[in-house]
Design an enzyme around this catalytic site. Structure first.
Site, short mmCIF file in Angstrom:
data_model
loop_
_atom_site.label_atom_id
_atom_site.label_comp_id
_atom_site.label_asym_id
_atom_site.label_seq_id
_atom_site.Cartn_x
_atom_site.Cartn_y
_atom_site.Cartn_z
N ARG A 27 0.81 -1.22 0.00
CA ARG A 27 0.00 0.00 0.00
C ARG A 27 0.85 1.27 0.00
O ARG A 27 0.33 2.36 -0.23
CB ARG A 27 -0.91 0.03 1.23
CG ARG A 27 -1.86 -1.13 1.32
CD ARG A 27 -2.67 -1.04 2.57
NE ARG A 27 -3.61 0.06 2.52
CZ ARG A 27 -4.89 -0.07 2.21
NH1 ARG A 27 -5.38 -1.26 1.96
NH2 ARG A 27 -5.68 0.96 2.16
N TRP A 74 2.71 6.23 1.72
CA TRP A 74 2.81 6.61 0.31
C TRP A 74 2.56 8.11 0.31
O TRP A 74 1.45 8.57 0.55
CB TRP A 74 1.75 5.86 -0.51
CG TRP A 74 1.84 6.14 -1.97
CD1 TRP A 74 2.67 5.53 -2.87
CD2 TRP A 74 1.09 7.11 -2.71
NE1 TRP A 74 2.47 6.05 -4.12
CE2 TRP A 74 1.51 7.03 -4.05
CE3 TRP A 74 0.11 8.04 -2.38
CZ2 TRP A 74 0.99 7.83 -5.06
CZ3 TRP A 74 -0.42 8.84 -3.38
CH2 TRP A 74 0.03 8.73 -4.71
N ASN A 98 -4.22 7.48 6.99
CA ASN A 98 -4.26 7.06 5.59
C ASN A 98 -5.26 7.99 4.91
O ASN A 98 -6.36 8.18 5.43
CB ASN A 98 -4.75 5.60 5.59
CG ASN A 98 -4.89 5.03 4.21
OD1 ASN A 98 -4.53 5.68 3.22
ND2 ASN A 98 -5.42 3.82 4.14
N HIS A 501 -2.04 10.79 -37.02
CA HIS A 501 -2.66 12.04 -36.56
C HIS A 501 -1.79 12.75 -35.51
O HIS A 501 -2.29 13.60 -34.79
CB HIS A 501 -4.06 11.76 -36.02
CG HIS A 501 -4.95 11.15 -37.06
ND1 HIS A 501 -5.41 11.85 -38.14
CD2 HIS A 501 -5.41 9.89 -37.20
CE1 HIS A 501 -6.13 11.05 -38.91
NE2 HIS A 501 -6.15 9.85 -38.36
N LYS A 600 -0.22 -0.39 -4.10
CA LYS A 600 -1.17 -1.36 -4.65
C LYS A 600 -2.61 -0.88 -4.56
O LYS A 600 -3.38 -1.04 -5.48
CB LYS A 600 -1.00 -2.69 -3.91
CG LYS A 600 -1.88 -3.81 -4.41
CD LYS A 600 -1.36 -4.34 -5.73
CE LYS A 600 -2.23 -5.41 -6.30
NZ LYS A 600 -2.01 -5.53 -7.75
C1 F6R Z 1 -1.42 -1.10 -12.79
C2 F6R Z 1 -2.31 -1.15 -11.66
C3 F6R Z 1 -3.22 0.00 -11.42
C4 F6R Z 1 -4.57 -0.49 -10.89
C5 F6R Z 1 -5.45 0.70 -10.50
C6 F6R Z 1 -6.82 0.26 -10.04
O1 F6R Z 1 -0.68 -2.28 -12.89
O2 F6R Z 1 -2.30 -2.08 -10.90
O3 F6R Z 1 -3.38 0.77 -12.56
O4 F6R Z 1 -5.19 -1.26 -11.87
O5 F6R Z 1 -4.82 1.41 -9.49
O6 F6R Z 1 -6.73 -0.59 -8.94
P1 F6R Z 1 -7.93 -1.51 -8.52
O7 F6R Z 1 -8.09 -2.54 -9.59
O8 F6R Z 1 -7.52 -2.11 -7.21
O9 F6R Z 1 -9.16 -0.65 -8.41
#
Ligand code: F6R
Length: 605
Positions: A27, A74, A98, A501, A600
């Site tokens: 995270r 993060w 968070n 384009h 993530k």
């Molecule tokens: C790219 C990636 C991100 C997620 C995005 C949405 O590899 O993992 O672009 O796809 O942050 O995350 P979720 O699917 O958890 O809503």
């Protein structure tokens, strides 16, 4: 973004806090910290970088205490350094946070006028100082309630107090927060995954909720300070999928387990005996659906884009698609006969969750296609179609993307059949072909060594382009996204027909251009677009499901994936672009599972 852990116990907590933070690192991993209550003092330790660094600090100088909070960050407000790392503490209170406090500048000014001084550049410190001030008048619970009233934004908090040795307070507004239960120990976590090694009994806070944990008990309150009860869920055991095993990293494991991901997902939805798809209880009768609106972010958005082509091809339903961060602020005309579908691996993405909330406010029917079924988005949707991929740990989404596409395809087939937009014999044929996908993925994975050679072409590249048309256009976008997030190499994904384009101006001698061209109705057209690139010196890397001898001095590399059906080509063509991004990143020595600047679960706007 950011991970929160809190533990109230009858034994020292720092080791379990560190272990949970390691699980939460997906995270956020800019910096880490913890605070425990020890000898009537708040003992705070923080560092930049990974939890491993924090562990080294604790090794030299252990943190004692049976109650504590921890955080992986993060960065949003303030650079990732030790001072800005969480917890943010005064002598009497310590806070992990968070999310984002949107009115932090305004609150900061008010506190500074009162003579208070800030150590960090974070928005979080405002919370710490507000609670510290409130504690002069109120008890901890009332102090937190009075602070929450002043905060604007979306956040989750974990708070401990020097003078109330037994309690941790958690609060949720927008960002997810869970509570875990064990004998003589209670936990607070920004997701259940961090708590899984300690308990499988979990409750979830809803927006506006607050909880007070002691080692023996948890009390919940709603935003009106009324005591409430919460359901306790039993979590399933995903041990196999949450360990790396013999793989170098989670991403390679997750790429290579895709045959199983596909199989699990197909087995869940296809009833081979009845030769039908097990999807019932549509929130809107299929014949009455006016429009399908697909919403997601990043990779999940790309799966929506693939699905748009499927729905258009196989059904007579109109389809709209949107990026969640745009959808949530657009002036939309909601229609109760539209089905709004939210796609998300984590189920916690703030923009997607807010887009879903907007739909709920407008009383329209919502469906979510989700990996984490215990998530906020899953819990808030009218209808949930899980992808059954198991925990995805690598920050770059791979197997979840595959699962999202498969569920969307299955949903599309079921709708097409229920509405009689396709004939029964075609429906049966499509189902049979879909069942061949796991084996076809297994075969596709064998191209890894060719992809390894292809990856070398990127070592000195200044950038790259991914081109595709039709179903391959979203895969080109996904290929570019995977490459940039993992290898930090600039990459653009384009519909091949769009090059002339503008983007053609980017082509120069030796620029790697990945052309994704299955043998579908666009094939010849894509080849013509490829010629335009070759004429300007682009170095072509060709990915197809058609074995034609295309390799010549103009086409540096070619890989062929199995052919099943044009409709299924995006699923199989995903494998080479995942492997390519993976191997380029590996050659460049990048951190595969934790690419820089990312996290993530994106729980901030
Ligand atoms: C790219 C990636 C991100 C997620 C995005 C949405 O590899 O993992 O672009 O796809 O942050 O995350 P979720 O699917 O958890 O809503």
């Amino acid at each position: 973004m950011c991970g929160i852990i809190g533990i109230a116990s009858n034994k020292p907590v720092s080791i379990n806090i560190i272990n949970s933070l390691k699980k939460l690192e997906y995270r956020g991993y800019d910096s880490a910290g913890l605070a425990t209550l020890n000898n009537n003092k708040i003992d705070e330790k923080k560092c930049t970088g990974r939890v491993e660094e924090l562990e080294k600090i604790l090794f030299k100088s252990p943190s004692e205490g049976n109650l504590g909070i921890g955080h992986v960050r993060w960065a949003t407000h303030g650079v990732p350094n030790e001072i800005n790392a969480h917890p943010h503490s005064t002598e009497i209170v310590s806070v992990v946070h968070n999310g984002i406090i949107e009115n932090s500048d305004e609150l900061k000014k008010k506190l500074e006028i009162k003579g208070l001084r800030f150590k960090s550049q974070t928005d979080t410190e405002v919370i710490t100082l507000l609670i510290t001030e409130a504690l002069k008048k109120y008890d901890p619970l009332e102090s937190v309630f009075s602070t929450l009233k002043q905060l604007k934004g979306s956040f989750a908090l974990g708070i401990i107090f020097k003078d109330n040795k037994n309690i941790i307070i958690g609060a949720r507004r927008g960002s997810p927060l869970a509570v875990g239960y064990a004998q003589d120990e209670k936990y607070l976590g920004s997701d259940s995954y961090a708590l899984k090694s300690m308990t499988n009994k979990i409750s979830y806070l809803d927006d506006g909720d607050l909880c007070v944990l002691t080692k023996d008990n948890v009390e919940f309150y709603d935003e009106k300070k009324k005591k409430i009860n919460k359901k306790i869920y039993n979590l399933s055991d995903d041990k196999n999928t949450s360990e790396k095993g013999d793989y170098k990293n989670f991403m390679s494991k997750e790429i290579f387990e895709q045959p199983i991901t596909a199989k699990n997902c197909i087995n869940e939805y296809i009833d081979s005996l009845k030769k039908d798809i097990n999807i019932y209880n549509f929130p809107i009768q299929p014949n009455n659906i006016n429009k399908i609106v697909l919403v997601g972010c990043g990779t999940a958005y790309h799966s929506c884009l693939v699905a748009k082509y499927w729905f258009e091809e196989l059904t007579n339903i109109d389809v709209d698609i949107d990026i969640a961060s745009e959808f949530r602020y657009r002036k939309l005309k909601f229609n109760s006969q539209n089905l709004y579908i939210f796609v998300s691996q984590s189920g916690e993405t703030a923009d997607t969750a807010a887009a879903l909330d907007l739909c709920k406010k407008n009383k329209v029917k919502t469906c979510s296609i989700i990996n984490s079924v215990e998530s906020t988005i899953a819990r808030n949707s009218d209808w949930v179609l899980p992808i059954h991929a198991g925990p995805e740990i690598g920050v770059a989404s791979t197997k979840a993307f595959l699962g999202q596409m498969i569920v969307l395809y299955i949903l599309c087939l079921k709708l097409a059949k229920s509405r009689q937009d396709i004939e029964d014999k075609d429906y049966q044929l499509f189902l049979e072909r879909l069942k061949l996908i796991p084996d076809a993925i297994k075969k596709t994975l064998k191209i890894e060594s060719s992809i390894q050679s292809m990856a070398k072409e990127f070592i000195d590249a200044k950038g790259s382009m991914f081109l595709g048309r039709g179903y391959s256009f979203p895969i080109a976008l996904e290929g570019a996204l995977k490459l940039k997030e993992l290898s930090y190499l600039h990459a653009e994904g384009y519909p091949a027909g769009e090059m002339k384009h503008g983007p053609l101006a980017l082509i120069e001698e030796g620029l790697p251009v990945i052309v994704i061209a299955p043998k579908d109705k666009y094939y010849e057209k894509t080849l013509s677009n490829m010629q335009e690139v070759i004429a300007r010196g682009g170095k072509i890397l060709f990915i197809s499901d058609y074995k034609k001898e295309l390799i010549n001095e103009n086409v540096r590399f070619g890989v062929t994936v199995p052919f099943l059906d044009n409709l299924l080509s995006p699923i199989l063509l995903t494998i080479p672009i995942q492997l390519l991004a993976y191997h380029v990143a590996l050659l460049k020595g990048c951190d595969i599972d934790k690419p820089r600047n990312l996290a993530k679960s994106v729980t901030v706007e």
